[in-house]
Design an enzyme around this catalytic site. Structure first.
Site, PDB file in Angstrom:
ATOM      1  N   GLY A 141     -14.445 -31.498  19.447  1.00  0.00           N
ATOM      2  CA  GLY A 141     -13.622 -32.139  20.485  1.00  0.00           C
ATOM      3  C   GLY A 141     -12.320 -31.377  20.606  1.00  0.00           C
ATOM      4  N   SER A 143      -8.431 -30.064  20.669  1.00  0.00           N
ATOM      5  CA  SER A 143      -7.350 -30.106  19.686  1.00  0.00           C
ATOM      6  C   SER A 143      -6.432 -31.295  19.968  1.00  0.00           C
ATOM      7  CB  SER A 143      -6.561 -28.787  19.765  1.00  0.00           C
ATOM      8  OG  SER A 143      -5.471 -28.834  18.892  1.00  0.00           O
ATOM      9  N   VAL A 145      -7.259 -34.529  19.536  1.00  0.00           N
ATOM     10  CA  VAL A 145      -7.966 -35.763  19.914  1.00  0.00           C
ATOM     11  C   VAL A 145      -8.063 -36.748  18.753  1.00  0.00           C
ATOM     12  CG1 VAL A 145     -10.336 -34.975  19.418  1.00  0.00           C
ATOM     13  CG2 VAL A 145      -9.949 -36.608  21.253  1.00  0.00           C
ATOM     14  N   GLY A 146      -7.951 -36.231  17.509  1.00  0.00           N
ATOM     15  CA  GLY A 146      -8.011 -37.119  16.343  1.00  0.00           C
ATOM     16  C   GLY A 146      -9.211 -36.879  15.431  1.00  0.00           C
ATOM     17  N   LYS A 147      -9.834 -35.701  15.535  1.00  0.00           N
ATOM     18  CA  LYS A 147     -11.008 -35.399  14.691  1.00  0.00           C
ATOM     19  C   LYS A 147     -10.633 -35.471  13.211  1.00  0.00           C
ATOM     20  CE  LYS A 147     -11.490 -31.266  16.427  1.00  0.00           C
ATOM     21  NZ  LYS A 147     -10.360 -31.240  17.368  1.00  0.00           N
ATOM     22  N   GLY A 148      -9.546 -34.756  12.880  1.00  0.00           N
ATOM     23  CA  GLY A 148      -9.106 -34.695  11.482  1.00  0.00           C
ATOM     24  C   GLY A 148      -8.745 -36.072  10.952  1.00  0.00           C
ATOM     25  N   ARG A 174      -0.008 -24.513   8.123  1.00  0.00           N
ATOM     26  CA  ARG A 174       1.095 -25.421   8.458  1.00  0.00           C
ATOM     27  C   ARG A 174       1.742 -25.848   7.145  1.00  0.00           C
ATOM     28  NH1 ARG A 174      -3.112 -28.484  12.316  1.00  0.00           N
ATOM     29  NH2 ARG A 174      -2.983 -27.084  14.091  1.00  0.00           N
ATOM     30  N   ARG A 267       2.304 -34.671  17.226  1.00  0.00           N
ATOM     31  CA  ARG A 267       1.955 -34.131  15.903  1.00  0.00           C
ATOM     32  C   ARG A 267       3.016 -33.132  15.436  1.00  0.00           C
ATOM     33  NH1 ARG A 267      -3.911 -31.482  15.045  1.00  0.00           N
ATOM     34  NH2 ARG A 267      -2.919 -29.712  16.083  1.00  0.00           N
ATOM     35  N   ARG A 278      -3.712 -24.741  23.964  1.00  0.00           N
ATOM     36  CA  ARG A 278      -4.680 -25.735  23.477  1.00  0.00           C
ATOM     37  C   ARG A 278      -5.074 -26.707  24.595  1.00  0.00           C
ATOM     38  NH1 ARG A 278      -4.721 -26.611  17.243  1.00  0.00           N
ATOM     39  NH2 ARG A 278      -4.196 -24.510  16.584  1.00  0.00           N
ATOM     40  N   ASN A 301     -11.891 -41.737  21.465  1.00  0.00           N
ATOM     41  CA  ASN A 301     -10.899 -42.155  20.466  1.00  0.00           C
ATOM     42  C   ASN A 301      -9.662 -42.709  21.178  1.00  0.00           C
ATOM     43  OD1 ASN A 301      -9.382 -42.575  18.175  1.00  0.00           O
ATOM     44  ND2 ASN A 301      -8.877 -40.390  17.882  1.00  0.00           N
ATOM     45  N   ASP A 302      -9.773 -43.993  21.568  1.00  0.00           N
ATOM     46  CA  ASP A 302      -8.630 -44.659  22.201  1.00  0.00           C
ATOM     47  C   ASP A 302      -7.883 -45.386  21.084  1.00  0.00           C
ATOM     48  OD1 ASP A 302      -6.859 -45.950  23.787  1.00  0.00           O
ATOM     49  OD2 ASP A 302      -8.311 -46.782  25.189  1.00  0.00           O
TER      50      ASP A 302
HETATM   51  N1  LIG Z   1      -6.568 -43.114  18.208  1.00  0.00           N
HETATM   52  C1  LIG Z   1      -5.376 -42.552  18.062  1.00  0.00           C
HETATM   53  N2  LIG Z   1      -4.296 -43.070  18.674  1.00  0.00           N
HETATM   54  C2  LIG Z   1      -3.096 -42.491  18.550  1.00  0.00           C
HETATM   55  N3  LIG Z   1      -2.847 -41.371  17.832  1.00  0.00           N
HETATM   56  C3  LIG Z   1      -3.885 -40.800  17.221  1.00  0.00           C
HETATM   57  C4  LIG Z   1      -5.195 -41.346  17.295  1.00  0.00           C
HETATM   58  N4  LIG Z   1      -6.014 -40.548  16.591  1.00  0.00           N
HETATM   59  C5  LIG Z   1      -5.274 -39.556  16.071  1.00  0.00           C
HETATM   60  N5  LIG Z   1      -3.982 -39.701  16.451  1.00  0.00           N
HETATM   61  C6  LIG Z   1      -2.852 -38.807  16.148  1.00  0.00           C
HETATM   62  O1  LIG Z   1      -3.013 -37.659  16.986  1.00  0.00           O
HETATM   63  C7  LIG Z   1      -2.567 -36.479  16.354  1.00  0.00           C
HETATM   64  C8  LIG Z   1      -3.689 -35.448  16.365  1.00  0.00           C
HETATM   65  O2  LIG Z   1      -4.717 -35.909  15.511  1.00  0.00           O
HETATM   66  P1  LIG Z   1      -5.565 -34.894  14.632  1.00  0.00           P
HETATM   67  O3  LIG Z   1      -4.656 -33.932  13.949  1.00  0.00           O
HETATM   68  O4  LIG Z   1      -6.459 -35.722  13.794  1.00  0.00           O
HETATM   69  O5  LIG Z   1      -6.358 -34.145  15.795  1.00  0.00           O
HETATM   70  P2  LIG Z   1      -7.491 -33.040  15.688  1.00  0.00           P
HETATM   71  O6  LIG Z   1      -8.493 -33.357  16.705  1.00  0.00           O
HETATM   72  O7  LIG Z   1      -7.976 -32.928  14.284  1.00  0.00           O
HETATM   73  O8  LIG Z   1      -6.695 -31.736  16.102  1.00  0.00           O
HETATM   74  P3  LIG Z   1      -7.040 -30.169  15.784  1.00  0.00           P
HETATM   75  O9  LIG Z   1      -8.317 -29.890  16.459  1.00  0.00           O
HETATM   76  O10 LIG Z   1      -5.894 -29.440  16.378  1.00  0.00           O
HETATM   77  O11 LIG Z   1      -7.123 -30.015  14.322  1.00  0.00           O
HETATM   78  C9  LIG Z   1      -2.140 -36.894  14.961  1.00  0.00           C
HETATM   79  O12 LIG Z   1      -0.726 -36.989  14.917  1.00  0.00           O
HETATM   80  C10 LIG Z   1      -2.805 -38.261  14.757  1.00  0.00           C
HETATM   81  O13 LIG Z   1      -2.064 -39.075  13.886  1.00  0.00           O
HETATM   82  N1  LIG Z   2     -15.777 -22.712  15.473  1.00  0.00           N
HETATM   83  C1  LIG Z   2     -14.972 -23.212  14.548  1.00  0.00           C
HETATM   84  N2  LIG Z   2     -13.917 -23.976  14.891  1.00  0.00           N
HETATM   85  C2  LIG Z   2     -13.144 -24.478  13.925  1.00  0.00           C
HETATM   86  C3  LIG Z   2     -13.391 -24.239  12.572  1.00  0.00           C
HETATM   87  N3  LIG Z   2     -12.441 -24.860  11.836  1.00  0.00           N
HETATM   88  C4  LIG Z   2     -11.644 -25.490  12.707  1.00  0.00           C
HETATM   89  N4  LIG Z   2     -12.073 -25.267  13.959  1.00  0.00           N
HETATM   90  C5  LIG Z   2     -11.492 -25.785  15.210  1.00  0.00           C
HETATM   91  O1  LIG Z   2     -10.349 -25.063  15.536  1.00  0.00           O
HETATM   92  C6  LIG Z   2      -9.505 -25.876  16.330  1.00  0.00           C
HETATM   93  C7  LIG Z   2      -8.079 -25.727  15.903  1.00  0.00           C
HETATM   94  O2  LIG Z   2      -7.887 -26.191  14.618  1.00  0.00           O
HETATM   95  P1  LIG Z   2      -6.403 -26.264  13.988  1.00  0.00           P
HETATM   96  O3  LIG Z   2      -6.601 -26.638  12.570  1.00  0.00           O
HETATM   97  O4  LIG Z   2      -5.788 -24.916  14.168  1.00  0.00           O
HETATM   98  O5  LIG Z   2      -5.682 -27.330  14.770  1.00  0.00           O
HETATM   99  C8  LIG Z   2     -10.030 -27.309  16.192  1.00  0.00           C
HETATM  100  O6  LIG Z   2     -10.683 -27.652  17.383  1.00  0.00           O
HETATM  101  C9  LIG Z   2     -11.025 -27.213  15.104  1.00  0.00           C
HETATM  102  O7  LIG Z   2     -12.114 -28.103  15.296  1.00  0.00           O
HETATM  103  C10 LIG Z   2     -14.516 -23.437  12.243  1.00  0.00           C
HETATM  104  O8  LIG Z   2     -14.828 -23.167  11.076  1.00  0.00           O
HETATM  105  N5  LIG Z   2     -15.256 -22.943  13.253  1.00  0.00           N
END
Ligand SMILES: Nc1ncnc2c1ncn2[C@@H]1O[C@H](COP(=O)(O)OP(=O)(O)OP(=O)(O)O)[C@@H](O)[C@H]1O
Ligand SMILES: Nc1nc2c(ncn2[C@@H]2O[C@H](COP(=O)(O)O)[C@@H](O)[C@H]2O)c(=O)[nH]1
Length: 400
Positions: A141, A143, A145-148, A174, A267, A278, A301-302
């Site tokens: 999904g 960057s 969106v809240g995957k992590g 970071r 963030r 992004r 992810n609302d």
């Molecule tokens: N449902 C939600 N509502 C509001 N804020 C959220 C929600 N889910 C995640 N967040 C916040 O949004 C920000 C981004 O979340 P997160 O870092 O998990 O995104 P990500 O998809 O992993 O990004 P990346 O792909 O860049 O690693 C964070 O500050 C997190 O706390």
């Molecule tokens: N194709 C791959 N994408 C990856 C991998 N690890 C992370 N990711 C994606 O990169 C972006 C940015 O991540 P960030 O940590 O710099 O915010 C995010 O969408 C990740 O899902 C990987 O091994 N392969």
């Protein structure tokens, strides 16, 4: 019983004329496949792995092959048995069964491809793993969106069930990120070399940096008996879909583009230039969420808790599911002087004391009928049984 008994040789110097083969301290086995003899345990490599030399019977030449894959640490002894034209099963003695079974691939598709690429003799090790790991979960999904955040919640609630696939990246860490935990932070040249060497399951250029999932990253999680979670971009998800890794693919969607931008900014980890990049990439990623055959599930992810509950539900983790691991059966000890024989897909291993006219003790069966995978990753799906020698193997107890 037994098609092709393994043979263990203390050292083979007497059998072969002058050449690369040199005296080894431990035991060596010699296995013939076609016009080649594979000497396993030869001591020309560093002592930290089991060495391999190949004797070409047509040309009477010794060759030290390029050895790929995760290499087994040497043990005091081992047995070896031909499985087919493509691979040899090596069973390390004096180890527990979680580190006993190793496959030396000499002519599998992976090895043939590497031989062509390197224009040299190549073999590859693949560690044998008993049992089957649950399907990995690919979470993708845009960057921000809240995957992590969702993955962290899952790992916190079910620490013994899930393990995170630690990706490699060329981006800078970071302030809150630790090498080896959040990512393996890597130089681009090193990562490119590893990609070239076939160490990655998938890789992609994402937001101006290289990201990739190494085969090892997924294997180490499965080795712990945990279900692997991959957090990767859509290009990576596409590559995994095309690979041999069977996984569940989930796309996480923002409730709106404005909310995505808000989260990314809040963030506070990216520069304005990076945020713009992004967000541009997010548009393209969102368009691909309905790409035919790519994602199995799409979650919006609302509200975080609602989305997390939906994620748990689709993973079969509704309320009441135990957060502890299934009981893992204890590994058994492989004796140093075990004997092996092969019948069809089954390998009979006798770890008992060899005394004439006494029934065999500690008899095990390694069943290879469901094995899958292989170098450069693990060989999974092995089944391992004890058999009661007095009951002709009828009352088999499944160990794993
Ligand atoms: N449902 C939600 N509502 C509001 N804020 C959220 C929600 N889910 C995640 N967040 C916040 O949004 C920000 C981004 O979340 P997160 O870092 O998990 O995104 P990500 O998809 O992993 O990004 P990346 O792909 O860049 O690693 C964070 O500050 C997190 O706390
Ligand atoms: N194709 C791959 N994408 C990856 C991998 N690890 C992370 N990711 C994606 O990169 C972006 C940015 O991540 P960030 O940590 O710099 O915010 C995010 O969408 C990740 O899902 C990987 O091994 N392969």
């Amino acid at each position: 019983m037994g098609e092709a008994p393994a043979f263990v040789v203390d050292n083979l110097n007497a059998n072969f004329p002058n050449g690369l083969h040199s005296k080894s301290k431990g035991c060596e086995t010699a296995i013939d496949i076609g016009n080649k003899t594979y000497v396993i345990g030869a001591s020309t490599e560093s002592a930290c792995t089991i060495g391999i030399q190949i004797f070409n019977k047509s040309t009477s030449d010794w060759v030290i092959p390029v050895v790929l894959g995760t290499k087994p640490k040497p043990s005091k002894g081992h047995s070896a048995i031909v499985l087919d034209e493509d691979r040899i099963l090596v069973i390390k003695g004096n180890t527990t069964s979680d580190d006993s079974f190793w496959f030396l691939e000499v002519n599998t598709a992976f090895v043939r491809e590497q031989k062509m690429r390197m224009a040299t003799e190549v073999v590859a090790w693949s560690k044998g793993v008993i049992g089957e790991a649950a399907k990995p979960i690919v979470i993708s999904g845009p960057s921000g969106v809240g995957k992590g955040t969702l993955i962290s919640k899952l790992m916190e609630e079910f620490p013994s069930m899930f393990g995170f696939s630690v990706s490699h990246t060329t981006r800078a860490p970071r302030s809150n990120e630790q090498n080896g935990i959040h990512y393996h932070f890597t130089e681009r040249s090193v990562m490119e070399k590893d990609i070239e060497a076939g160490k990655f399951l998938e890789y992609a250029a994402v937001h101006g940096n290289l990201y990739g999932t190494s085969i090892e990253a997924v294997d180490v999680v499965a080795d712990k008996g945990k279900r692997c979670i991959l957090d990767i971009d859509v290009q990576g998800a596409r590559s995994v879909r095309a690979s041999s890794l069977e996984a569940i693919f989930i796309f996480i969607c923002p409730p709106s583009f404005e909310e995505l931008e808000k989260r990314l900014r809040a963030r506070g980890t990216e520069s304005e230039e990076q945020i713009q990049k992004r967000l541009r990439n997010a548009k393209a990623e969102l368009e691909q969420r309905n790409s035919p055959g790519l994602f199995d599930h799409i979650l919006v992810n609302d509200d975080l808790d609602t989305c997390y509950d939906k994620l748990k539900k689709l993973l079969g983790l509704a309320d009441g599911v135990k957060s502890t691991q299934e009981s893992v059966l204890e590994p058994v000890q492989m004796s140093l002087d075990h004997m092996v024989s092969k019948t069809g897909h089954k390998i009979l291993i006798n770890c008992g004391v060899r005394e004439p006219e006494k029934p065999a003790e500690n008899m095990f069966v390694l069943d290879l009928a469901s094995m899958k995978g292989g170098a450069p990753g693990r060989t999974r799906g092995l089944r391992f049984f004890t058999i009661d020698p007095t009951s002709n193997g009828v009352d088999a107890e499944v160990l794993s």
